[in-house]
Scaffold this motif. Structure first.
Motif, PDB file in Angstrom:
ATOM      1  N   ASN A 100       5.331  -2.713 -15.237  1.00  0.00           N
ATOM      2  CA  ASN A 100       5.881  -2.686 -13.980  1.00  0.00           C
ATOM      3  C   ASN A 100       4.750  -3.065 -12.797  1.00  0.00           C
ATOM      4  O   ASN A 100       5.162  -3.350 -11.673  1.00  0.00           O
ATOM      5  N   GLY A 101       3.538  -2.863 -12.985  1.00  0.00           N
ATOM      6  CA  GLY A 101       2.431  -2.990 -12.223  1.00  0.00           C
ATOM      7  C   GLY A 101       1.933  -1.760 -12.034  1.00  0.00           C
ATOM      8  O   GLY A 101       1.944  -0.650 -12.753  1.00  0.00           O
ATOM      9  N   ALA A 102       1.269  -1.429 -10.745  1.00  0.00           N
ATOM     10  CA  ALA A 102       0.650  -0.387 -10.351  1.00  0.00           C
ATOM     11  C   ALA A 102       0.145  -0.229  -8.835  1.00  0.00           C
ATOM     12  O   ALA A 102      -0.007  -1.407  -8.389  1.00  0.00           O
ATOM     13  N   ASN A 103      -0.018   0.762  -8.135  1.00  0.00           N
ATOM     14  CA  ASN A 103      -0.301   0.902  -6.758  1.00  0.00           C
ATOM     15  C   ASN A 103      -1.754   1.499  -6.778  1.00  0.00           C
ATOM     16  O   ASN A 103      -1.880   2.764  -7.386  1.00  0.00           O
ATOM     17  N   PHE A 104      -2.724   0.551  -6.267  1.00  0.00           N
ATOM     18  CA  PHE A 104      -4.097   1.379  -6.140  1.00  0.00           C
ATOM     19  C   PHE A 104      -4.520   1.601  -4.794  1.00  0.00           C
ATOM     20  O   PHE A 104      -5.655   2.412  -4.649  1.00  0.00           O
ATOM     21  N   ALA A 105      -3.549   1.644  -3.788  1.00  0.00           N
ATOM     22  CA  ALA A 105      -3.730   1.856  -2.310  1.00  0.00           C
ATOM     23  C   ALA A 105      -4.165   3.456  -2.086  1.00  0.00           C
ATOM     24  O   ALA A 105      -3.755   4.501  -3.105  1.00  0.00           O
ATOM     25  N   GLY A 133      12.367  -4.873  -9.565  1.00  0.00           N
ATOM     26  CA  GLY A 133      11.605  -3.756 -10.511  1.00  0.00           C
ATOM     27  C   GLY A 133      11.810  -2.352  -9.857  1.00  0.00           C
ATOM     28  O   GLY A 133      12.117  -2.100  -8.574  1.00  0.00           O
ATOM     29  N   GLU A 134      11.156  -1.356 -10.528  1.00  0.00           N
ATOM     30  CA  GLU A 134      11.176   0.010 -10.302  1.00  0.00           C
ATOM     31  C   GLU A 134       9.854   0.050  -9.217  1.00  0.00           C
ATOM     32  O   GLU A 134       8.823  -0.959  -9.355  1.00  0.00           O
ATOM     33  N   SER A 135       9.964   1.185  -8.476  1.00  0.00           N
ATOM     34  CA  SER A 135       8.701   1.256  -7.739  1.00  0.00           C
ATOM     35  C   SER A 135       7.309   1.557  -8.355  1.00  0.00           C
ATOM     36  O   SER A 135       7.548   2.300  -9.504  1.00  0.00           O
ATOM     37  N   THR A 136       6.422   0.958  -8.001  1.00  0.00           N
ATOM     38  CA  THR A 136       5.204   0.843  -8.843  1.00  0.00           C
ATOM     39  C   THR A 136       4.768   2.580  -8.688  1.00  0.00           C
ATOM     40  O   THR A 136       4.639   2.967  -7.652  1.00  0.00           O
ATOM     41  N   LEU A 137       3.978   3.096  -9.939  1.00  0.00           N
ATOM     42  CA  LEU A 137       3.473   4.160  -9.536  1.00  0.00           C
ATOM     43  C   LEU A 137       2.098   4.269  -9.315  1.00  0.00           C
ATOM     44  O   LEU A 137       1.482   3.167  -9.489  1.00  0.00           O
ATOM     45  N   PRO A 138       1.733   5.393  -8.555  1.00  0.00           N
ATOM     46  CA  PRO A 138       0.236   5.315  -8.273  1.00  0.00           C
ATOM     47  C   PRO A 138      -0.679   5.352  -9.638  1.00  0.00           C
ATOM     48  O   PRO A 138      -0.403   5.602 -10.480  1.00  0.00           O
ATOM     49  N   TYR A 139      -1.967   4.578  -9.333  1.00  0.00           N
ATOM     50  CA  TYR A 139      -2.575   4.264 -10.542  1.00  0.00           C
ATOM     51  C   TYR A 139      -3.042   5.634 -11.051  1.00  0.00           C
ATOM     52  O   TYR A 139      -3.427   6.052 -12.282  1.00  0.00           O
ATOM     53  N   LEU A 140      -3.438   6.695 -10.236  1.00  0.00           N
ATOM     54  CA  LEU A 140      -4.060   7.736 -10.580  1.00  0.00           C
ATOM     55  C   LEU A 140      -2.525   8.834 -11.370  1.00  0.00           C
ATOM     56  O   LEU A 140      -3.237   9.853 -11.807  1.00  0.00           O
ATOM     57  N   SER A 141      -1.627   8.456 -11.301  1.00  0.00           N
ATOM     58  CA  SER A 141      -0.320   9.314 -11.733  1.00  0.00           C
ATOM     59  C   SER A 141      -0.609   9.212 -13.342  1.00  0.00           C
ATOM     60  O   SER A 141      -0.532   8.145 -14.015  1.00  0.00           O
ATOM     61  N   VAL A 147       0.551   1.401   2.613  1.00  0.00           N
ATOM     62  CA  VAL A 147       1.198   1.001   1.200  1.00  0.00           C
ATOM     63  C   VAL A 147       0.849   2.050   0.168  1.00  0.00           C
ATOM     64  O   VAL A 147       1.034   1.773  -0.945  1.00  0.00           O
ATOM     65  N   ASP A 148       0.176   3.295   0.430  1.00  0.00           N
ATOM     66  CA  ASP A 148      -0.132   4.332  -0.715  1.00  0.00           C
ATOM     67  C   ASP A 148       1.102   4.943  -0.948  1.00  0.00           C
ATOM     68  O   ASP A 148       1.962   5.452  -0.071  1.00  0.00           O
ATOM     69  N   ASN A 149       1.255   4.975  -2.243  1.00  0.00           N
ATOM     70  CA  ASN A 149       2.466   5.798  -2.555  1.00  0.00           C
ATOM     71  C   ASN A 149       2.156   6.917  -3.193  1.00  0.00           C
ATOM     72  O   ASN A 149       3.204   7.481  -4.231  1.00  0.00           O
ATOM     73  N   GLY A 150       1.034   7.424  -3.260  1.00  0.00           N
ATOM     74  CA  GLY A 150       0.833   8.566  -3.750  1.00  0.00           C
ATOM     75  C   GLY A 150      -0.677   8.963  -4.452  1.00  0.00           C
ATOM     76  O   GLY A 150      -0.803   9.991  -4.971  1.00  0.00           O
ATOM     77  N   ASN A 151      -1.552   7.924  -4.560  1.00  0.00           N
ATOM     78  CA  ASN A 151      -2.723   8.041  -5.373  1.00  0.00           C
ATOM     79  C   ASN A 151      -3.583   9.065  -4.457  1.00  0.00           C
ATOM     80  O   ASN A 151      -4.234   9.964  -5.263  1.00  0.00           O
ATOM     81  N   ASN A 152      -3.508   9.412  -3.247  1.00  0.00           N
ATOM     82  CA  ASN A 152      -4.287  10.534  -2.668  1.00  0.00           C
ATOM     83  C   ASN A 152      -3.966  11.831  -2.918  1.00  0.00           C
ATOM     84  O   ASN A 152      -4.561  12.752  -2.616  1.00  0.00           O
ATOM     85  N   ASN A 153      -2.697  12.080  -3.437  1.00  0.00           N
ATOM     86  CA  ASN A 153      -2.305  13.371  -3.937  1.00  0.00           C
ATOM     87  C   ASN A 153      -3.001  13.806  -5.096  1.00  0.00           C
ATOM     88  O   ASN A 153      -3.122  15.163  -5.187  1.00  0.00           O
ATOM     89  N   PHE A 154      -3.781  13.076  -5.654  1.00  0.00           N
ATOM     90  CA  PHE A 154      -4.562  13.322  -6.745  1.00  0.00           C
ATOM     91  C   PHE A 154      -6.063  13.506  -6.450  1.00  0.00           C
ATOM     92  O   PHE A 154      -7.050  13.591  -7.454  1.00  0.00           O
ATOM     93  N   LEU A 155      -6.362  13.412  -5.125  1.00  0.00           N
ATOM     94  CA  LEU A 155      -7.739  13.570  -4.620  1.00  0.00           C
ATOM     95  C   LEU A 155      -7.980  14.732  -3.687  1.00  0.00           C
ATOM     96  O   LEU A 155      -6.918  15.065  -2.951  1.00  0.00           O
ATOM     97  N   VAL A 156      -9.168  15.141  -3.553  1.00  0.00           N
ATOM     98  CA  VAL A 156      -9.522  16.290  -2.615  1.00  0.00           C
ATOM     99  C   VAL A 156      -9.617  15.677  -1.286  1.00  0.00           C
ATOM    100  O   VAL A 156     -10.800  15.258  -1.382  1.00  0.00           O
ATOM    101  N   THR A 157      -8.807  15.548  -0.473  1.00  0.00           N
ATOM    102  CA  THR A 157      -8.867  14.735   0.776  1.00  0.00           C
ATOM    103  C   THR A 157      -7.952  15.249   1.733  1.00  0.00           C
ATOM    104  O   THR A 157      -6.767  15.479   1.415  1.00  0.00           O
ATOM    105  N   PRO A 158      -8.144  15.079   3.150  1.00  0.00           N
ATOM    106  CA  PRO A 158      -7.225  15.402   4.168  1.00  0.00           C
ATOM    107  C   PRO A 158      -6.251  14.629   4.592  1.00  0.00           C
ATOM    108  O   PRO A 158      -5.021  14.875   4.877  1.00  0.00           O
ATOM    109  N   ALA A 159      -6.251  13.396   3.670  1.00  0.00           N
ATOM    110  CA  ALA A 159      -5.533  12.074   4.070  1.00  0.00           C
ATOM    111  C   ALA A 159      -4.278  12.141   2.957  1.00  0.00           C
ATOM    112  O   ALA A 159      -4.389  11.395   1.950  1.00  0.00           O
TER     113      ALA A 159
END
Length: 369
Positions: free
Chosen positions: A107-112, A89-97, A41-53
């Protein structure tokens, strides 16, 4: 000087009240949607992190409207995106975006975050990921930002009326208990005892969500982990048969999770928690893929090695031509088409799939309040 400050303050108060009224109109348009959990269910939070996931390289996103990777572990939209379509609704944005500001907070937020589990030691190999305590800390921060936008009372109402999705558990098996032949957790617990421990920790997470103000919480059970391409490859399945041990783990986990959900609804004298039988949904596809338009549920569309189940999907991976004929996009995650069928069950499925009711019934009941 004092009179100038008073005029300025009065102006901003008036402007704030006008903005709040305008915001109130927008709030009525659709309910907020909050997402917690792992890579499903992650829609992009890990893009903002230094991780291989991460899923930030092609061909991830090949069928997304922009045809670019977004951080979703999908060829296109994922399950939260499609739920958002259904609730208007529109797709929720990653919280880190950095784009999650102003009216977009409504609209809410995605924290996954890909790689996380119920336990904080799950996914340690992925290093910097947003574990559940941090996801909840971000949610508290989000609520403060929302209050700054619309006021405390309206913010609490938005959260109370929101739909919440949480998806956890799979990583606690594949990226913890079964990650190594003799993992720390497998030495500490027998499988039944490990599942009991997991469930006790998951209950604390669900109680925390309730304490944070959520009142409509969709909890997805764990799918058939022994049948995903990654496990078929890792366990060296000769004929594509699901791994018995992982299937046993899921058969222990899901019933106990659903018992907890029933107990919590009884405790709160409500139908706050909605259980989704992801295992049964997935097994329908696996036992009869052609009935759903799939050519295979064993081989991933994108990957390498047996069943395309080794490693992440990359530009060097094998890539199928018709993504709609594959249930699995990569070694673990469903294709957009599969996700659409899953969401259809979330909204219209019988009590074999959804308990105590499906999301269409939830929406209908909530519309009367």
């Amino acid at each position: 000087m004092a009179s100038s400050w008073s005029w300025t303050a009065s102006f901003f108060v008036t402007a704030g009240l006008v903005a709040a009224c305008l915001v109130g109109i927008a709030v009525d348009a659709s309910r907020a949607f909050y997402v917690f959990g792992d890579s499903l269910v992650d829609n992009g939070n890990n893009n903002f992190l230094v991780t291989p996931a991460r899923a930030d390289s092609p061909p991830y996103g090949i069928d997304y409207p922009t045809h670019m990777p977004t951080g979703r572990f999908s060829n296109g939209l994922n399950i939260p995106d499609i739920i958002s379509e259904h609730i208007g609704g529109e797709s929720t944005l990653p919280y880190l975006s950095p784009e999650l500001t102003g009216s977009r907070l409504l609209n809410g937020a995605n924290f996954a975050s890909a790689g996380v589990g119920i336990l904080n030691d799950t996914g340690v190999q992925f290093a910097n990921i947003i574990r559940i305590p941090r996801q909840f800390a971000y949610f508290r921060q989000y609520k403060q930002r929302l209050s700054g936008l619309v006021g405390d009372e309206e913010a609490a109402k938005i959260v109370k009326n929101a739909l919440v999705l949480i998806t956890l558990g799979g990583n606690d098996f594949v990226n913890n208990y079964y990650l190594l032949p003799f993992s720390a957790r497998s030495r500490q617990f027998s499988l039944p005892d490990y599942v009991t421990y997991l469930i006790s920790e998951y209950e604390k997470i669900l109680v925390s969500l309730h304490e944070l103000g959520a009142r409509r919480i969709l909890v997805t059970g764990t799918g058939p982990l022994g049948c995903v391409p990654a496990m078929l490859a890792m366990r060296r399945s000769q004929e594509g048969n699901c791994d018995v041990e992982l299937q046993r783990a899921v058969s222990l986990f899901n019933p106990q999770l659903f018992d907890v959900i029933n107990a919590l609804n009884t405790r709160y004298n409500s139908q706050t928690f909605i259980a989704a039988n992801a295992f049964q949904m997935h097994m329908d596809f696996i036992t009869n893929p052609r009935a759903y338009g799939f050519e295979t549920t064993k081989v991933a569309c994108c990957g390498q090695g047996p069943y395309n189940g080794v490693g992440l999907c990359t530009f060097a991976s094998n890539l199928c031509n018709d993504r709609d004929t594959y249930f699995f996009w990569d070694a673990f995650h469903p294709s957009e088409k599969a996700s659409r069928i899953i969401v259809k069950q979330l909204f219209a499925g019988s009590t074999d799939y959804m308990h105590p009711m499906n999301l269409s019934t939830v929406m209908e009941l909530d519309s009367r309040l």
